[in-house]
Design a protein around this motif. Structure first.
Motif, PDB file in Angstrom:
ATOM      1  N   PRO A  19       0.824  -1.216   0.000  1.00  0.00           N
ATOM      2  CA  PRO A  19       0.000   0.000   0.000  1.00  0.00           C
ATOM      3  C   PRO A  19       0.859   1.267   0.000  1.00  0.00           C
ATOM      4  N   CYS A  20       2.199   1.133  -0.147  1.00  0.00           N
ATOM      5  CA  CYS A  20       3.076   2.298  -0.061  1.00  0.00           C
ATOM      6  C   CYS A  20       3.898   2.474  -1.334  1.00  0.00           C
ATOM      7  N   PRO A  21       3.730   3.600  -2.034  1.00  0.00           N
ATOM      8  CA  PRO A  21       4.501   3.807  -3.267  1.00  0.00           C
ATOM      9  C   PRO A  21       6.003   3.987  -3.034  1.00  0.00           C
ATOM     10  N   LEU A  22       6.404   4.399  -1.819  1.00  0.00           N
ATOM     11  CA  LEU A  22       7.840   4.513  -1.557  1.00  0.00           C
ATOM     12  C   LEU A  22       8.447   3.116  -1.436  1.00  0.00           C
ATOM     13  N   CYS A  23       7.725   2.191  -0.787  1.00  0.00           N
ATOM     14  CA  CYS A  23       8.168   0.787  -0.764  1.00  0.00           C
ATOM     15  C   CYS A  23       8.233   0.266  -2.198  1.00  0.00           C
ATOM     16  N   HIS A  24       7.265   0.689  -3.034  1.00  0.00           N
ATOM     17  CA  HIS A  24       7.250   0.235  -4.429  1.00  0.00           C
ATOM     18  C   HIS A  24       8.481   0.738  -5.167  1.00  0.00           C
ATOM     19  N   LEU A  25       8.830   2.008  -4.956  1.00  0.00           N
ATOM     20  CA  LEU A  25      10.028   2.562  -5.601  1.00  0.00           C
ATOM     21  C   LEU A  25      11.254   1.727  -5.250  1.00  0.00           C
ATOM     22  N   GLU A  26      11.315   1.316  -3.982  1.00  0.00           N
ATOM     23  CA  GLU A  26      12.476   0.546  -3.527  1.00  0.00           C
ATOM     24  C   GLU A  26      12.423  -0.894  -4.041  1.00  0.00           C
ATOM     25  N   LEU A  27      11.297  -1.571  -3.779  1.00  0.00           N
ATOM     26  CA  LEU A  27      11.237  -3.015  -4.060  1.00  0.00           C
ATOM     27  C   LEU A  27      11.155  -3.305  -5.556  1.00  0.00           C
ATOM     28  N   ASP A  28      10.538  -2.387  -6.313  1.00  0.00           N
ATOM     29  CA  ASP A  28      10.458  -2.540  -7.769  1.00  0.00           C
ATOM     30  C   ASP A  28      11.635  -1.803  -8.435  1.00  0.00           C
ATOM     31  N   GLY A  29      11.737  -0.504  -8.204  1.00  0.00           N
ATOM     32  CA  GLY A  29      12.724   0.311  -8.908  1.00  0.00           C
ATOM     33  C   GLY A  29      14.163  -0.066  -8.595  1.00  0.00           C
ATOM     34  N   ASN A  30      14.438  -0.411  -7.352  1.00  0.00           N
ATOM     35  CA  ASN A  30      15.816  -0.730  -6.983  1.00  0.00           C
ATOM     36  C   ASN A  30      16.097  -2.231  -6.958  1.00  0.00           C
ATOM     37  N   GLN A  31      15.104  -3.024  -7.342  1.00  0.00           N
ATOM     38  CA  GLN A  31      15.308  -4.478  -7.303  1.00  0.00           C
ATOM     39  C   GLN A  31      16.466  -4.946  -8.204  1.00  0.00           C
ATOM     40  N   PRO A  32      16.632  -4.367  -9.423  1.00  0.00           N
ATOM     41  CA  PRO A  32      17.766  -4.815 -10.240  1.00  0.00           C
ATOM     42  C   PRO A  32      19.112  -4.599  -9.538  1.00  0.00           C
ATOM     43  N   ARG A  33      19.248  -3.450  -8.863  1.00  0.00           N
ATOM     44  CA  ARG A  33      20.516  -3.186  -8.167  1.00  0.00           C
ATOM     45  C   ARG A  33      20.673  -4.079  -6.938  1.00  0.00           C
ATOM     46  N   ALA A  34      19.544  -4.353  -6.240  1.00  0.00           N
ATOM     47  CA  ALA A  34      19.586  -5.249  -5.078  1.00  0.00           C
ATOM     48  C   ALA A  34      19.984  -6.654  -5.526  1.00  0.00           C
ATOM     49  N   ALA A  35      19.469  -7.076  -6.677  1.00  0.00           N
ATOM     50  CA  ALA A  35      19.794  -8.415  -7.199  1.00  0.00           C
ATOM     51  C   ALA A  35      21.285  -8.499  -7.511  1.00  0.00           C
ATOM     52  N   ALA A  36      21.830  -7.410  -8.079  1.00  0.00           N
ATOM     53  CA  ALA A  36      23.257  -7.400  -8.402  1.00  0.00           C
ATOM     54  C   ALA A  36      24.082  -7.486  -7.113  1.00  0.00           C
ATOM     55  N   GLN A  37      23.658  -6.743  -6.074  1.00  0.00           N
ATOM     56  CA  GLN A  37      24.394  -6.775  -4.804  1.00  0.00           C
ATOM     57  C   GLN A  37      24.313  -8.142  -4.145  1.00  0.00           C
ATOM     58  N   LYS A  38      23.137  -8.760  -4.242  1.00  0.00           N
ATOM     59  CA  LYS A  38      22.935 -10.079  -3.618  1.00  0.00           C
ATOM     60  C   LYS A  38      23.528 -11.208  -4.474  1.00  0.00           C
ATOM     61  N   GLY A  39      23.829 -10.885  -5.730  1.00  0.00           N
ATOM     62  CA  GLY A  39      24.356 -11.917  -6.625  1.00  0.00           C
ATOM     63  C   GLY A  39      23.326 -12.975  -6.972  1.00  0.00           C
ATOM     64  N   ARG A  40      22.054 -12.597  -6.948  1.00  0.00           N
ATOM     65  CA  ARG A  40      20.978 -13.556  -7.284  1.00  0.00           C
ATOM     66  C   ARG A  40      19.945 -12.886  -8.176  1.00  0.00           C
ATOM     67  N   LYS A  41      19.390 -13.675  -9.071  1.00  0.00           N
ATOM     68  CA  LYS A  41      18.307 -13.169  -9.902  1.00  0.00           C
ATOM     69  C   LYS A  41      17.053 -13.063  -9.017  1.00  0.00           C
ATOM     70  N   ILE A  42      16.297 -12.001  -9.139  1.00  0.00           N
ATOM     71  CA  ILE A  42      15.081 -11.907  -8.306  1.00  0.00           C
ATOM     72  C   ILE A  42      13.837 -11.847  -9.203  1.00  0.00           C
ATOM     73  N   ASP A  43      13.724 -10.774  -9.992  1.00  0.00           N
ATOM     74  CA  ASP A  43      12.599 -10.632 -10.939  1.00  0.00           C
ATOM     75  C   ASP A  43      11.240 -10.916 -10.309  1.00  0.00           C
ATOM     76  N   LEU A  44      10.969 -10.309  -9.170  1.00  0.00           N
ATOM     77  CA  LEU A  44       9.673 -10.502  -8.501  1.00  0.00           C
ATOM     78  C   LEU A  44       8.791  -9.272  -8.731  1.00  0.00           C
ATOM     79  N   PRO A  45       7.645  -9.433  -9.389  1.00  0.00           N
ATOM     80  CA  PRO A  45       6.753  -8.284  -9.598  1.00  0.00           C
ATOM     81  C   PRO A  45       6.262  -7.698  -8.272  1.00  0.00           C
ATOM     82  N   ILE A  46       6.186  -6.370  -8.233  1.00  0.00           N
ATOM     83  CA  ILE A  46       5.680  -5.670  -7.039  1.00  0.00           C
ATOM     84  C   ILE A  46       4.429  -4.908  -7.483  1.00  0.00           C
ATOM     85  N   LEU A  47       3.303  -5.160  -6.819  1.00  0.00           N
ATOM     86  CA  LEU A  47       2.054  -4.487  -7.200  1.00  0.00           C
ATOM     87  C   LEU A  47       1.646  -3.460  -6.147  1.00  0.00           C
ATOM     88  N   HIS A  48       1.098  -2.355  -6.638  1.00  0.00           N
ATOM     89  CA  HIS A  48       0.440  -1.421  -5.725  1.00  0.00           C
ATOM     90  C   HIS A  48      -0.895  -2.063  -5.326  1.00  0.00           C
TER      91      HIS A  48
END
Lengths: 296, 318
Positions: free
Chosen positions: A227-256
């Motif tokens: 229910p939070c667009p700031l969480c969405h910015l992080e979990l969706d928008g920054n997910q590619p960079r988080a995946a690179a840092q974690k060294g794992r593919k994530i590709d998990l859709p985040i819905l409002h």
């Protein structure tokens, strides 16, 4: 049902998909909105309360004049408005000072009677999940969804979860179930997404994003709903960079949240503007596609 | 009532391996968890190690996880804690265990506590007799003064889970207590120290500390207050200060947040390295039409009223 609608900056800025999706869903549910168009940003925990409290008092006073409760579609807006409201309601002397120093010149006065509710709570407490169930034309039976609240819909508890409102702690899970989806419980559901420290400590921020999305993915979720667009910015928008840092593919859709509700109400993913997400929502779209009905 | 306590054991001499051990005990539901544990040690197993000093809800020495949630065990009764006749007891999550329920407080808290220099440093001459603090100042710091360093706020902290080097809410609460004391004359230096890496700007203000504090101190609120004071004095990591100033400038001029301006100004117009770092995210956003082109940010209808509030507030700071 009628609300003074406070959509917040991010629903038309960083998450431009949220505002149109929410407005469509609310219209379908026949929840009437009068948008607050001449009020300011809540401060989002960045601005000092010394200046954000008067700005928020002004917003609360505007809604009070209209005789309507405020509805938000952002956990952060909700938290900031609600915490300011809490301070103004419990301390009449403080309210008086803000009225005198900041609002009087405009002919406004906040008397302390406005309530502020997030869309999630409006659904659960005012609209009713039984009624929502009746509105579902496309039950999300094949969809496994992990809830992610955003801090400000969880804490501080005395502000967010007053006596008698304990169901708020499970409102997201109850809503997913009402829409026909399967709830995937994750430990991180009430934790911080990491967005607030993206500037001072990117590593820690992305670590949080990676932990939450990977926990949901590893538990078999098709998507996270928030229910939070700031969480969405992080979990969706920054997910590619988080995946690179974690060294794992994530590709998990985040819905409002309004998008998830919208899919169950029969809106198409395009109508819910899901094509604008950074992480493709293809898997969700496939599983949420309306089933062909057998003509008798 | 008969209750089974499942206690996490840890014996450094046994290759450091931890395991749960069960103890059954007959006690009144009104008995505190700490008293029941003491009874188990006295009557069944003298090797069981745990802390617990005042036993009356004052010192916080008996903090441990009761059924997965960190609590003061002297404040919790067996009747309230038991679930299906069982109570599980474990040390807090983020600590180095010494033995059973005893953990190393030095690295968990005291080192960070020392790092915030938790003593008064007057800037001028000190009176020979008593050095009194006015009543109104005491009221402000009283909350922070009531901290007993039980560590439950650190236990709940979201940041410490991903980074144990973060100062944490317990040490930051102490930092507030000292700098808000009118006898202390080092607020500027303290705020600069807290603005170093792993300091107060790493707090995500998630209010977990506030929820976990058994004394109602609200460490999140105190951290907000210190950050506000730092911003007023222009103290903070440069990107954080630029982020704040851009945020404030855009709300002041247009009533709401101009996110594109915020992102660019936070990196700094003259910082090609910082701006280049934004590029992959910006390109992804443009490709998905998340960032609209052309980008327009218009004034809100009530923008002039918001600007007036800002100006009035700024006048109070002068």
């Amino acid at each position: 049902m009628k609300y003074a609608f406070y959509p917040g900056c991010v629903s038309r800025g960083g998450c431009p998909e949220l505002y149109p999706a929410a407005v469509k869903v609310l219209a379908k549910l026949e929840i009437e909105l009068v948008e607050l168009t001449d009020v300011g940003c809540t401060g989002a925990g960045v601005l000092s309360r010394e200046v954000s409290d008067p700005i928020n008092a002004r917003t609360l006073a505007k809604a009070e004049e209209m005789g309507l409760p405020i509805m938000t579609i952002c956990s952060t807006c909700q938290g900031c408005l609600m915490q300011a409201n809490h301070r103004l309601k419990k301390d009449p002397a403080y309210r008086e000072q803000i009225n005198r120093d900041y609002l009087a010149e405009e002919g406004l006065e906040y008397k302390g009677t406005t309530d502020v509710k997030h869309f999630l709570w409006v659904l659960e407490e005012d609209y009713g999940l039984d009624k929502l169930k009746e509105m579902v034309v496309n039950p999300l039976n094949d969809l496994k969804v992990a809830p992610f609240y955003g801090c400000y819909l969880r804490r501080p508890p005395e502000v967010v979860v007053p006596k008698g409102k304990e169901s708020r702690k499970k409102a997201l899970e109850s809503t997913i179930s009402a829409l026909g989806g399967e709830v995937i419980a994750i430990k991180g559901k009430g934790k911080c997404c990491g967005f607030p420290i993206l500037i001072p400590n990117e590593r820690n921020s992305l670590e949080m994003c990676g932990n939450h999305t990977l926990e949901a993915k590893d538990k078999g979720a098709d998507a996270i709903v928030t229910p939070c667009p700031l969480c969405h910015l992080e979990l969706d928008g920054n997910q590619p960079r988080a995946a690179a840092q974690k060294g794992r593919k994530i590709d998990l859709p985040i819905l409002h949240l309004p998008q998830l509700v919208g899919l169950a109400l029969g809106f198409t993913p395009k109508e819910m503007q899901m094509q604008r997400h950074i992480i493709s929502t293809g898997t969700v779209e496939a599983k949420a596609r309306p089933k062909a009905t057998v003509q008798s | 009532m008969n209750v089974t306590f499942k206690v996490r054991r840890y014996d450094p001499s046994n290759n450091g391996k931890g395991e749960h051990q069960s103890y059954s005990i007959d006690v009144d539901g009104d008995t505190t968890v700490l008293d029941a544990l003491t009874q188990i040690r006295d009557e069944q197993d003298g090797t069981l190690a745990f802390r617990g000093s005042c036993r009356s809800g004052f010192c916080g020495d008996c903090s441990m996880r009761v059924n997965g949630k960190a609590k003061w065990t002297c404040r919790m009764t067996v009747g309230k804690a038991e679930k299906d006749g069982e109570i599980s007891l474990e040390p807090p999550r983020l600590v180095t265990v010494v033995k059973d329920l005893i953990y190393d407080q030095e690295t968990f808290m005291f080192d960070k506590y020392k790092a915030v220099k938790p003593w008064i440093e007057p800037s001028g001459p000190v009176p020979e007799g008593e050095y009194l603090v006015p009543q109104e100042s005491i009221r402000d710091i009283q909350r922070a003064m009531s901290c007993t360093l039980c560590g439950l706020c650190d236990e709940g902290c979201t940041v410490l889970v991903v980074d144990k080097t973060f100062l944490g809410p317990a040490a930051l609460t102490k930092a507030y207590r000292v700098m808000a004391d009118p006898r202390d004359g080092k607020m500027g230096r303290r705020l600069r120290d807290l603005s170093q890496k792993r300091g107060m700007w790493d707090c995500v203000h998630c209010f977990e500390a506030t929820e976990h504090c058994p004394k109602g101190i609200d460490p999140t609120d105190l951290i907000f207050a210190m950050r506000d004071e730092a911003i007023k004095r222009g103290i903070g990591p440069p990107r954080v200060v630029r982020h704040h100033d851009s945020f404030a400038a855009s709300v002041k001029s247009s009533g709401w947040l101009d996110e594109a301006r915020l992102v660019i100004e936070t990196e700094g117009f003259l910082n090609p390295v910082g701006l280049a770092r934004l590029l992959p995210t910006a390109l992804r956003a443009m490709a998905r039409r998340k960032a609209p082109i052309p980008y327009l940010h218009s004034k809100r209808k009530g923008a002039d009223k918001i600007k007036r509030i800002f100006k009035k507030w700024e006048a109070t700071k002068k």
